[in-house]
Design a protein around this motif. Structure first.
Motif, PDB file in Angstrom:
ATOM      1  N   MET A   7     -24.443  15.600  -9.272  1.00  0.00           N
ATOM      2  CA  MET A   7     -23.330  14.755  -8.899  1.00  0.00           C
ATOM      3  C   MET A   7     -23.399  14.523  -7.396  1.00  0.00           C
ATOM      4  N   SER A   8     -23.009  13.333  -6.957  1.00  0.00           N
ATOM      5  CA  SER A   8     -23.045  12.943  -5.558  1.00  0.00           C
ATOM      6  C   SER A   8     -21.663  12.481  -5.132  1.00  0.00           C
ATOM      7  N   THR A   9     -21.421  12.484  -3.822  1.00  0.00           N
ATOM      8  CA  THR A   9     -20.125  12.108  -3.275  1.00  0.00           C
ATOM      9  C   THR A   9     -20.313  10.994  -2.254  1.00  0.00           C
ATOM     10  N   VAL A  10     -19.415  10.001  -2.287  1.00  0.00           N
ATOM     11  CA  VAL A  10     -19.477   8.896  -1.336  1.00  0.00           C
ATOM     12  C   VAL A  10     -19.076   9.407   0.050  1.00  0.00           C
ATOM     13  N   TYR A  11     -19.987   9.255   1.008  1.00  0.00           N
ATOM     14  CA  TYR A  11     -19.756   9.651   2.396  1.00  0.00           C
ATOM     15  C   TYR A  11     -19.086   8.510   3.162  1.00  0.00           C
ATOM     16  N   THR A  12     -19.584   7.280   2.960  1.00  0.00           N
ATOM     17  CA  THR A  12     -18.996   6.076   3.541  1.00  0.00           C
ATOM     18  C   THR A  12     -19.428   4.883   2.712  1.00  0.00           C
ATOM     19  N   GLU A  13     -18.746   3.759   2.872  1.00  0.00           N
ATOM     20  CA  GLU A  13     -19.070   2.577   2.072  1.00  0.00           C
ATOM     21  C   GLU A  13     -18.716   1.310   2.839  1.00  0.00           C
ATOM     22  N   THR A  14     -19.288   0.196   2.399  1.00  0.00           N
ATOM     23  CA  THR A  14     -18.977  -1.111   2.961  1.00  0.00           C
ATOM     24  C   THR A  14     -19.291  -2.177   1.919  1.00  0.00           C
ATOM     25  N   VAL A  15     -18.715  -3.349   2.099  1.00  0.00           N
ATOM     26  CA  VAL A  15     -19.011  -4.491   1.231  1.00  0.00           C
ATOM     27  C   VAL A  15     -19.776  -5.514   2.053  1.00  0.00           C
ATOM     28  N   VAL A  16     -20.924  -5.936   1.541  1.00  0.00           N
ATOM     29  CA  VAL A  16     -21.776  -6.910   2.219  1.00  0.00           C
ATOM     30  C   VAL A  16     -21.406  -8.307   1.730  1.00  0.00           C
ATOM     31  N   HIS A  17     -21.000  -9.154   2.676  1.00  0.00           N
ATOM     32  CA  HIS A  17     -20.670 -10.545   2.352  1.00  0.00           C
ATOM     33  C   HIS A  17     -21.768 -11.490   2.828  1.00  0.00           C
ATOM     34  N   ALA A  18     -22.394 -11.181   3.962  1.00  0.00           N
ATOM     35  CA  ALA A  18     -23.485 -11.988   4.518  1.00  0.00           C
ATOM     36  C   ALA A  18     -24.780 -11.208   4.309  1.00  0.00           C
ATOM     37  N   ALA A  19     -25.411 -11.456   3.182  1.00  0.00           N
ATOM     38  CA  ALA A  19     -26.583 -10.679   2.770  1.00  0.00           C
ATOM     39  C   ALA A  19     -27.875 -11.279   3.306  1.00  0.00           C
ATOM     40  N   PRO A  20     -28.930 -10.448   3.418  1.00  0.00           N
ATOM     41  CA  PRO A  20     -30.254 -10.981   3.748  1.00  0.00           C
ATOM     42  C   PRO A  20     -30.723 -11.918   2.633  1.00  0.00           C
ATOM     43  N   ALA A  21     -31.666 -12.767   2.957  1.00  0.00           N
ATOM     44  CA  ALA A  21     -32.117 -13.832   2.043  1.00  0.00           C
ATOM     45  C   ALA A  21     -32.426 -13.325   0.634  1.00  0.00           C
ATOM     46  N   GLU A  22     -33.104 -12.185   0.507  1.00  0.00           N
ATOM     47  CA  GLU A  22     -33.496 -11.716  -0.821  1.00  0.00           C
ATOM     48  C   GLU A  22     -32.332 -11.214  -1.672  1.00  0.00           C
ATOM     49  N   PHE A  23     -31.157 -11.000  -1.041  1.00  0.00           N
ATOM     50  CA  PHE A  23     -29.989 -10.504  -1.781  1.00  0.00           C
ATOM     51  C   PHE A  23     -28.800 -11.456  -1.733  1.00  0.00           C
ATOM     52  N   VAL A  24     -28.985 -12.651  -1.209  1.00  0.00           N
ATOM     53  CA  VAL A  24     -27.859 -13.570  -1.037  1.00  0.00           C
ATOM     54  C   VAL A  24     -27.186 -13.911  -2.369  1.00  0.00           C
ATOM     55  N   ALA A  25     -27.936 -13.965  -3.445  1.00  0.00           N
ATOM     56  CA  ALA A  25     -27.351 -14.279  -4.754  1.00  0.00           C
ATOM     57  C   ALA A  25     -26.454 -13.150  -5.262  1.00  0.00           C
TER      58      ALA A  25
END
Length: 67
Positions: free
Chosen positions: A1-19
């Motif tokens: 089991m793992s625990t979230v240390y920190t998080e963020t939401v990406v809105h402006a993604a690099p080209a390969e993940f823009v979709a």
């Protein structure tokens, strides 16, 4: 089991993940103390949430929140 240390939401993604945008990234602490940067599948997580490995795709680890 793992625990979230920190998080963020990406809105402006690099080209390969823009979709995929917006998508959530998190740094998770594994049981042994190692930390990994991962993508989150499904329900959004917050700091302190417990997560588990869901799958690995193209070298990217995807975790999901434990119920």
């Amino acid at each position: 089991m793992s625990t979230v240390y920190t998080e963020t939401v990406v809105h402006a993604a690099p080209a390969e993940f823009v979709a995929d945008a917006p998508y959530q990234l998190a740094i998770v602490s594994l049981d042994g103390g190692t930390r990994l940067t991962v993508r989150i599948l499904g329900e959004r997580v917050k700091i302190g949430d417990k997560v588990e490995l869901a799958e690995t795709r193209d070298g990217i680890e995807f975790f999901r929140k434990l119920a």
